[in-house]
Write an enzyme that holds these catalytic residues in place. Sequence first.
Site, PDB file in Angstrom:
ATOM      1  N   ALA A 180       0.869  -1.241  -0.150  1.00  0.00           N
ATOM      2  CA  ALA A 180       0.005  -0.003   0.082  1.00  0.00           C
ATOM      3  C   ALA A 180       0.852   1.327  -0.076  1.00  0.00           C
ATOM      4  O   ALA A 180       0.165   2.457   0.095  1.00  0.00           O
ATOM      5  CB  ALA A 180      -0.959   0.023   1.080  1.00  0.00           C
ATOM      6  N   ASN A 181       1.964   1.260  -0.179  1.00  0.00           N
ATOM      7  CA  ASN A 181       2.955   2.301  -0.089  1.00  0.00           C
ATOM      8  C   ASN A 181       2.942   3.089  -1.677  1.00  0.00           C
ATOM      9  O   ASN A 181       3.373   4.233  -1.616  1.00  0.00           O
ATOM     10  CB  ASN A 181       4.382   2.051   0.533  1.00  0.00           C
ATOM     11  N   THR A 182       2.369   2.680  -2.571  1.00  0.00           N
ATOM     12  CA  THR A 182       2.491   3.052  -3.886  1.00  0.00           C
ATOM     13  C   THR A 182       1.371   2.452  -4.846  1.00  0.00           C
ATOM     14  O   THR A 182       0.600   1.598  -4.351  1.00  0.00           O
ATOM     15  CB  THR A 182       4.038   2.912  -4.544  1.00  0.00           C
TER      16      THR A 182
ATOM     17  N   ILE B 221      -1.778   1.372  -7.026  1.00  0.00           N
ATOM     18  CA  ILE B 221      -3.095   0.842  -6.829  1.00  0.00           C
ATOM     19  C   ILE B 221      -3.371   0.994  -5.333  1.00  0.00           C
ATOM     20  O   ILE B 221      -4.132   1.331  -4.738  1.00  0.00           O
ATOM     21  CB  ILE B 221      -3.471  -0.560  -7.330  1.00  0.00           C
ATOM     22  N   GLY B 222      -2.603  -0.008  -4.682  1.00  0.00           N
ATOM     23  CA  GLY B 222      -2.423  -0.055  -3.122  1.00  0.00           C
ATOM     24  C   GLY B 222      -2.705   1.178  -2.334  1.00  0.00           C
ATOM     25  O   GLY B 222      -3.396   1.104  -1.296  1.00  0.00           O
TER      26      GLY B 222
ATOM     27  N   SER C 284      -4.745 -10.559 -12.353  1.00  0.00           N
ATOM     28  CA  SER C 284      -4.385  -9.857 -13.734  1.00  0.00           C
ATOM     29  C   SER C 284      -5.209 -10.448 -14.905  1.00  0.00           C
ATOM     30  O   SER C 284      -5.251 -11.853 -15.016  1.00  0.00           O
ATOM     31  CB  SER C 284      -2.939  -9.689 -13.762  1.00  0.00           C
TER      32      SER C 284
ATOM     33  N   TYR D 183       5.273 -14.151 -13.764  1.00  0.00           N
ATOM     34  CA  TYR D 183       4.221 -13.420 -13.187  1.00  0.00           C
ATOM     35  C   TYR D 183       2.757 -13.733 -13.594  1.00  0.00           C
ATOM     36  O   TYR D 183       1.773 -14.040 -12.945  1.00  0.00           O
ATOM     37  CB  TYR D 183       4.168 -11.936 -13.815  1.00  0.00           C
TER      38      TYR D 183
END
Length: 323
Positions: free
Chosen positions: A52-54, A56-57, A180, A206
Amino acid sequence: MNWEWSFIYSHPLWMVSTLILAIIVRAQRKASWNPRACPVKLNGKTAIVTGANTGIGKFIALDFARRGARVILACRNEARGNAAVQEIRESTGSQNVHLRLLDTSSLDSVRKFVAQILEEEKELHILVNNAGASGLPSKITADGLEITFATNHVGPFLLTSLLLDLLKKSAPARIVNVSSMNHWRGEVNFDHFRGQNLKHVMDATYNHTKLHNIIWTNELARKLQGTGVTANSLHPGVVMTDVMRNYNFIVRFLFNLVGFFFFKTSEEGAFSPLYCAVSEEAEGITGKYFDSDCSLVLPAPPARDSALAVKEYEFCERLTAKP
């Protein structure tokens, strides 16, 4: 959106047609749901958002804070996490936003994080498994796991499993797993978890993990029936985030160049996760997959195989069991 952004850098001849299609799609599409028009309040609720630091989050956490929730940002980097907490506090006026350190690539870190949460929190109403990485160099973690699988799938699986009792106690509660569209190009091979038989080509690893995310979510939802806890997965859209930070300069340049004009912003990419997490329309829905327009869609065939889902869940349980 049926085109895949990886064509931009893995198949240059597709660039022109992809750009033309992106222009058409961008011009015609409008979000079917917007969090700013959703009146739902979260006062008295607790939410955890990983990564959550960048990107979407951070916008998911920001929205939760605006709604009055107690928000826990689960981040690997302390400095960036603290900066995000401060930014969200200043933007929303809420001081009930907190950082707790979590590295989903490490099972030990996950267990320590959960131990702290269970000691500090009486309830948990929303868990958003957003943290993920693409383009990581081939590496086996201390747990014997391939690092992308550990980060994107095994860590979130263990985190969720260890928090299930708290979520059930707090029901109604929601689990939201960010997957995704690229899961359509993923494959299921359980040797991949240990780094075996993996082809490290562009975003292949991924893609595999994003397919496993959906398969696991479906079985999780089945196990949670009757508990008041729902679990859904989603595609957030083709979003301008720092997901490409592990790729080479040329790939990052092409992604950022095209993305600047045609991809979703991180805030727009948060719409679908937020729809699953807070909307009245999604209440009671479980075991489903949503696209970036917040619409229910069918995932790839392996993600609809209930027998495979059981196998997946049991495999991950054995993989994360304490020695």
